[in-house]
Design an enzyme around this catalytic site. Structure first.
Site, PDB file in Angstrom:
ATOM      1  N   GLU A 102    -112.190  46.325  64.829  1.00 48.44           N
ATOM      2  CA  GLU A 102    -112.238  47.747  65.192  1.00 48.44           C
ATOM      3  C   GLU A 102    -110.849  48.222  65.608  1.00 48.44           C
ATOM      4  O   GLU A 102    -110.033  47.437  66.075  1.00 48.44           O
ATOM      5  CB  GLU A 102    -113.210  47.960  66.363  1.00 48.44           C
ATOM      6  CG  GLU A 102    -114.500  48.653  65.995  1.00 48.44           C
ATOM      7  CD  GLU A 102    -114.379  50.103  65.533  1.00 48.44           C
ATOM      8  OE1 GLU A 102    -113.308  50.538  65.057  1.00 48.44           O
ATOM      9  OE2 GLU A 102    -115.373  50.812  65.639  1.00 48.44           O
ATOM     10  N   ASP A 106    -114.190  51.994  73.018  1.00 45.88           N
ATOM     11  CA  ASP A 106    -114.118  52.952  74.121  1.00 45.88           C
ATOM     12  C   ASP A 106    -115.385  52.755  74.967  1.00 45.88           C
ATOM     13  O   ASP A 106    -115.438  51.846  75.781  1.00 45.88           O
ATOM     14  CB  ASP A 106    -114.001  54.345  73.473  1.00 45.88           C
ATOM     15  CG  ASP A 106    -113.708  55.460  74.437  1.00 45.88           C
ATOM     16  OD1 ASP A 106    -114.036  55.336  75.618  1.00 45.88           O
ATOM     17  OD2 ASP A 106    -113.163  56.504  74.023  1.00 45.88           O
TER      18      ASP A 106
HETATM   19  P1  IMP Z   1    -117.007  54.205  71.282  1.00 47.35           P
HETATM   20  O1  IMP Z   1    -118.275  54.240  70.461  1.00 47.35           O
HETATM   21  O2  IMP Z   1    -117.043  55.149  72.435  1.00 47.35           O
HETATM   22  O3  IMP Z   1    -116.592  52.798  71.692  1.00 47.35           O
HETATM   23  O4  IMP Z   1    -115.837  54.762  70.396  1.00 47.35           O
HETATM   24  C1  IMP Z   1    -115.501  54.164  69.225  1.00 47.35           C
HETATM   25  C2  IMP Z   1    -114.916  55.129  68.224  1.00 47.35           C
HETATM   26  O5  IMP Z   1    -114.519  56.391  68.803  1.00 47.35           O
HETATM   27  C3  IMP Z   1    -113.659  54.514  67.648  1.00 47.35           C
HETATM   28  O6  IMP Z   1    -113.951  53.729  66.510  1.00 47.35           O
HETATM   29  C4  IMP Z   1    -112.824  55.736  67.344  1.00 47.35           C
HETATM   30  O7  IMP Z   1    -113.164  56.206  66.065  1.00 47.35           O
HETATM   31  C5  IMP Z   1    -113.236  56.760  68.372  1.00 47.35           C
HETATM   32  N1  IMP Z   1    -112.302  56.778  69.524  1.00 47.35           N
HETATM   33  C6  IMP Z   1    -112.564  56.367  70.782  1.00 47.35           C
HETATM   34  N2  IMP Z   1    -111.487  56.541  71.573  1.00 47.35           N
HETATM   35  C7  IMP Z   1    -110.509  57.043  70.781  1.00 47.35           C
HETATM   36  C8  IMP Z   1    -109.139  57.430  71.020  1.00 47.35           C
HETATM   37  O8  IMP Z   1    -108.567  57.322  72.134  1.00 47.35           O
HETATM   38  N3  IMP Z   1    -108.459  57.904  69.943  1.00 47.35           N
HETATM   39  C9  IMP Z   1    -109.022  58.029  68.709  1.00 47.35           C
HETATM   40  N4  IMP Z   1    -110.292  57.696  68.456  1.00 47.35           N
HETATM   41  C10 IMP Z   1    -111.038  57.199  69.477  1.00 47.35           C
END
Ligand code: IMP
Length: 178
Positions: A102, A106
């Site tokens: 990945e 986040d």
């Molecule tokens: P999660 O599901 O919250 O873990 O986020 C995962 C997805 O959100 C990543 O694969 C990114 O596509 C997007 N994302 C999360 N944080 C960022 C960031 O700081 N910059 C750009 N994309 C992000």
């Protein structure tokens, strides 16, 4: 590296490309040690992970395979929550050692969906390797096995990460200017 404007947001240099590459080196070293003789299948999550996947696998010295998937999420008609689907998965995962690649973890919601879908294919093992990890935001209980860099909770772009389609091409990592 000067500041950059992407759509309505300004970003400032945060992690230089050489530091990011050194951290990817370290992940490759861990993986070479862990997967010797296991022929891992690296599964990059598009679009963002193309850069991390390319930089990582050129440092992998054990026999391996690499493929990419896309995660499509939509609201199912039967359930109140989000439903995720993996697009482009043509390999048989049964009995394989799978390493999901990945760009960033986040909250971990996306990875939770991916891991649930992959488990249905009965791999021998599943591990997660991510270029960036925001530990302050992550609230899940599954492990993030291999992390290139841990960062504070700020929105970042560059090296595959975008803001509404822009910024993936920037070398290194840029952080949003509040
Ligand atoms: P999660 O599901 O919250 O873990 O986020 C995962 C997805 O959100 C990543 O694969 C990114 O596509 C997007 N994302 C999360 N944080 C960022 C960031 O700081 N910059 C750009 N994309 C992000």
């Amino acid at each position: 590296m000067p500041r950059v404007q992407l759509h309505d947001k300004t970003f400032e240099p945060f992690i230089p490309a050489d530091e990011l590459e050194r951290s990817i080196d370290a992940v490759a070293t861990e993986l070479n040690r862990t997967y010797a003789g296991k022929r891992p299948l690296f599964l990059g999550v598009l679009n963002g992970a193309y850069f991390f996947a390319a930089e990582l696998v050129k440092r992998i010295t054990v026999e391996c395979e690499i493929t990419f998937v896309k995660v499509a999420s939509y609201h199912g008609t039967q359930s109140s929550g989000q439903v995720a689907q993996l697009l482009g998965l043509n390999e048989r995962l049964n009995g394989r050692h799978v390493v999901v690649l990945e760009d960033i973890v986040d909250t971990g919601n996306t990875m939770e969906h991916i891991l649930a879908l992959l488990k249905d294919h009965h791999p021998a093992s599943i591990a997660v390797a991510t270029m960036l990890f925001k530990p302050d935001v992550f609230k899940k209980d599954f492990p993030i096995d291999h992390v290139a860099l841990r960062i504070p909770n700020a929105f970042v772009v560059g090296s595959g990460l975008d803001h509404d389609g822009l910024g993936r091409n920037l070398p290194g990592i840029y952080r949003i200017v509040p």
